[in-house]
Motif scaffolding. Sequence first.
Motif, PDB file in Angstrom:
ATOM      1  N   VAL A   1       0.845  -1.206   0.000  1.00 25.32           N
ATOM      2  CA  VAL A   1       0.000   0.000   0.000  1.00 25.32           C
ATOM      3  C   VAL A   1       0.876   1.250   0.000  1.00 25.32           C
ATOM      4  O   VAL A   1       0.627   2.204  -0.743  1.00 25.32           O
ATOM      5  N   ARG A   2       1.925   1.225   0.803  1.00 24.82           N
ATOM      6  CA  ARG A   2       2.803   2.396   0.877  1.00 24.82           C
ATOM      7  C   ARG A   2       3.528   2.613  -0.446  1.00 24.82           C
ATOM      8  O   ARG A   2       3.641   3.734  -0.942  1.00 24.82           O
TER       9      ARG A   2
ATOM     10  N   THR B   1       0.965   3.931  -2.964  1.00 25.61           N
ATOM     11  CA  THR B   1       0.571   5.310  -2.621  1.00 25.61           C
ATOM     12  C   THR B   1       1.674   6.290  -2.998  1.00 25.61           C
ATOM     13  O   THR B   1       1.416   7.345  -3.589  1.00 25.61           O
ATOM     14  N   ASP B   2       2.908   5.936  -2.667  1.00 25.19           N
ATOM     15  CA  ASP B   2       4.040   6.829  -2.953  1.00 25.19           C
ATOM     16  C   ASP B   2       4.164   7.111  -4.447  1.00 25.19           C
ATOM     17  O   ASP B   2       4.336   8.252  -4.864  1.00 25.19           O
TER      18      ASP B   2
ATOM     19  N   SER C   1       1.094   8.977  -6.043  1.00 25.09           N
ATOM     20  CA  SER C   1       1.044  10.381  -5.614  1.00 25.09           C
ATOM     21  C   SER C   1       1.812  11.296  -6.558  1.00 25.09           C
ATOM     22  O   SER C   1       1.571  12.501  -6.600  1.00 25.09           O
TER      23      SER C   1
ATOM     24  N   VAL D   1      -3.122  13.928  -9.618  1.00 28.60           N
ATOM     25  CA  VAL D   1      -3.608  13.181  -8.453  1.00 28.60           C
ATOM     26  C   VAL D   1      -3.490  14.060  -7.209  1.00 28.60           C
ATOM     27  O   VAL D   1      -2.422  14.584  -6.907  1.00 28.60           O
ATOM     28  N   GLY D   2      -4.610  14.218  -6.493  1.00 29.93           N
ATOM     29  CA  GLY D   2      -4.611  15.067  -5.304  1.00 29.93           C
ATOM     30  C   GLY D   2      -4.685  14.306  -4.001  1.00 29.93           C
ATOM     31  O   GLY D   2      -4.372  14.827  -2.939  1.00 29.93           O
ATOM     32  N   GLY D   3      -5.148  13.067  -4.071  1.00 26.76           N
ATOM     33  CA  GLY D   3      -5.241  12.251  -2.870  1.00 26.76           C
ATOM     34  C   GLY D   3      -5.357  10.784  -3.251  1.00 26.76           C
ATOM     35  O   GLY D   3      -5.968  10.462  -4.273  1.00 26.76           O
ATOM     36  N   VAL D   4      -4.773   9.918  -2.442  1.00 30.31           N
ATOM     37  CA  VAL D   4      -4.788   8.477  -2.731  1.00 30.31           C
ATOM     38  C   VAL D   4      -5.318   7.738  -1.507  1.00 30.31           C
ATOM     39  O   VAL D   4      -4.855   7.982  -0.387  1.00 30.31           O
ATOM     40  N   ALA D   5      -6.291   6.874  -1.720  1.00 33.56           N
ATOM     41  CA  ALA D   5      -6.754   5.996  -0.641  1.00 33.56           C
ATOM     42  C   ALA D   5      -6.816   4.577  -1.191  1.00 33.56           C
ATOM     43  O   ALA D   5      -7.257   4.368  -2.332  1.00 33.56           O
ATOM     44  N   ILE D   6      -6.329   3.625  -0.405  1.00 35.40           N
ATOM     45  CA  ILE D   6      -6.296   2.238  -0.877  1.00 35.40           C
ATOM     46  C   ILE D   6      -6.914   1.330   0.179  1.00 35.40           C
ATOM     47  O   ILE D   6      -6.599   1.436   1.366  1.00 35.40           O
TER      48      ILE D   6
ATOM     49  N   PHE E   1      -8.700   4.636  -4.669  1.00 37.41           N
ATOM     50  CA  PHE E   1      -9.531   5.821  -4.932  1.00 37.41           C
ATOM     51  C   PHE E   1      -8.590   7.007  -5.114  1.00 37.41           C
ATOM     52  O   PHE E   1      -7.844   7.354  -4.193  1.00 37.41           O
TER      53      PHE E   1
ATOM     54  N   LYS F   1      -8.380  10.977  -5.741  1.00 34.01           N
ATOM     55  CA  LYS F   1      -9.122  12.232  -5.774  1.00 34.01           C
ATOM     56  C   LYS F   1      -8.398  13.216  -6.690  1.00 34.01           C
ATOM     57  O   LYS F   1      -7.155  13.286  -6.679  1.00 34.01           O
TER      58      LYS F   1
END
Lengths: 84, 517
Positions: free
Chosen positions: A24-25, A28-29, A32, A37-42, A53, A55
Amino acid sequence: VTDQRPAVVSTTFALSGLTDGDDVRAVTDIVSTVPGVGGVAIELVSAGRATMFLKHQADVELDRSAIETALRSAGDYAVVPDRS
Amino acid sequence: MVVLTPTLEVISVDPDFPLWLRATHLLNFVLIGIVLRSGWEIIASLPRFWWRNDCKPGTEWLKLTRRTLPKEEGVYTSLMDERSTSPLLTLPGRKNIGLGRHWHGLGVSLWLLNGILYVVLLFGTGLWRRIVPTSWDVVPDALESLRIYLGLGVPSIEHFQPYDALQMLAYSGVVFLLAPAMILTGIAMSPAVRSRFPWYVKLWGGHQGARSLHFIGMCLMCVFVVMHVGLVFLAHPEYNLPHMVFGVTDPTRYAQAFTITVATIVGTIALWIALSYLTLADRARSQRVLVTLTEPVRRLALNWMKPRMARQGTYTEKDVSEFHWTNGLPPTSDESTEWLEHQQNGFADWRLEVGGELSGTILQLSLADLRRLPKTEYIAVHSCMQGWTATSKWGGVRLRDVLAQLGPRPAEAEYVMITSHGLAQSMYDHRLREPFYAVLDLTTVAEDDTVLVYERNGHPLDVHLGAPLRLRVESHHGYKMVKWVRSVEWIADYRGYGDGRGGTREDSALQAFNGRI
């Protein structure tokens, strides 16, 4: 005064290859850094499967190939068809 | 025949290097590594430095990241700026600012105690004369030593009584100027201090002035450590190392002292790295242990400070920021279609749910209902635990006044839980995301500057900053301040909610429940 800032929406991707927090890290890294891309959720959904997701501004269309390239560069991760 | 006569020569401890001095010196070495490495973890979460207090991207005086940010405000989060570091370098590493902050707090507390003990004993025993210059001769003498070092030479042993002039200046500077400056600028970054003594923070140029000076101080400390350790081995090590290890002036024990020193340095570095991996092995356990160890310091030093932003004149409208970072973006369709509908409708039908099981009732309050309650308005600085800040004029209603609409506090109620329409950005175990929430204790709920705000800078709250209603807890960092608030309720205990740590940031980022520093 009306808030004139751009609306934010999210785009959802089904991913393969993620099993734990390290994955996940890593994802996400790298995601990003994709422009727009303004925000990342996993969320880890099941063995090796995750939902991501992203944003971003409503008037910005994310470059899917840039996301796929970024995922490949971070490890054995890929966008897969959403089976939900 | 040779007769061996045993000698009774006993080399006693040099009075300049007593055991307490050597012990505090060693402890200082162990602790400074913990403090520096955990500090680097904190820097990695927002590797940018400003002098101006709105932290507008592009105005940094130092940027340790290549990431460029969009010009528009409110379309990206500060969490995206966080960098993952190796556990070999930082404590604990791998994007763990919460745990890094706990280690920093613990390390600093112990470092400060050790430093106070050292200074008290230094003056109590009269050994202060060894490091504090008492004559202006120290200046030309220090310049002479510097000239010799720059010529790649070493001043002769006669210069060291027991230290040479350059050492005296450096040690005095570090002990009596640099270390206190680090403590004072560190304290200035606490929201509890800022909301009680705003003038003190402004004295340092605001939060960002204190943060930048803290960073510069850290760099100077690193330079000192490297030069200090290097010169111990380069300038008369046959005297330095026996002094440091055995407290004796006996070059014949150099080999022993050298071996012990090198082994100690290697062992200490191994300990620093082991602490990182031990912390990462079970992050939730690490949070429990570290918060338990650091909470007494927060309670003793900070909990008595009550915010008074509405009664201060230090921060005025001139300080209001042009720009405001955020570490969460507004709810999207995967999070709350209800909030999106309210947004489309200008929040006309939005209602705040107040109450719950303990109250036996749930009130539905509109924005108009909230505006009819006594309004509080003040200018305050928002600080994120990552390091960014912004100053705004907030307008809203005190949380305690909203709760009073329910009647007296239920007997079992010990906390208040505030829940958002938005979801957590990540869960501790990366399961499906749950609504963002924060829990406040009774002391915090009762504070004057714990407020549900509906205005910022004289206009309705911006969407990206929590519209139509967000929580402000001025004595705490921003991670307690729920945006896009959906409900407020009394609860008996927070352990039954989420992961049981008292809030989304506590659960997933392992922050402390007490966010006063």
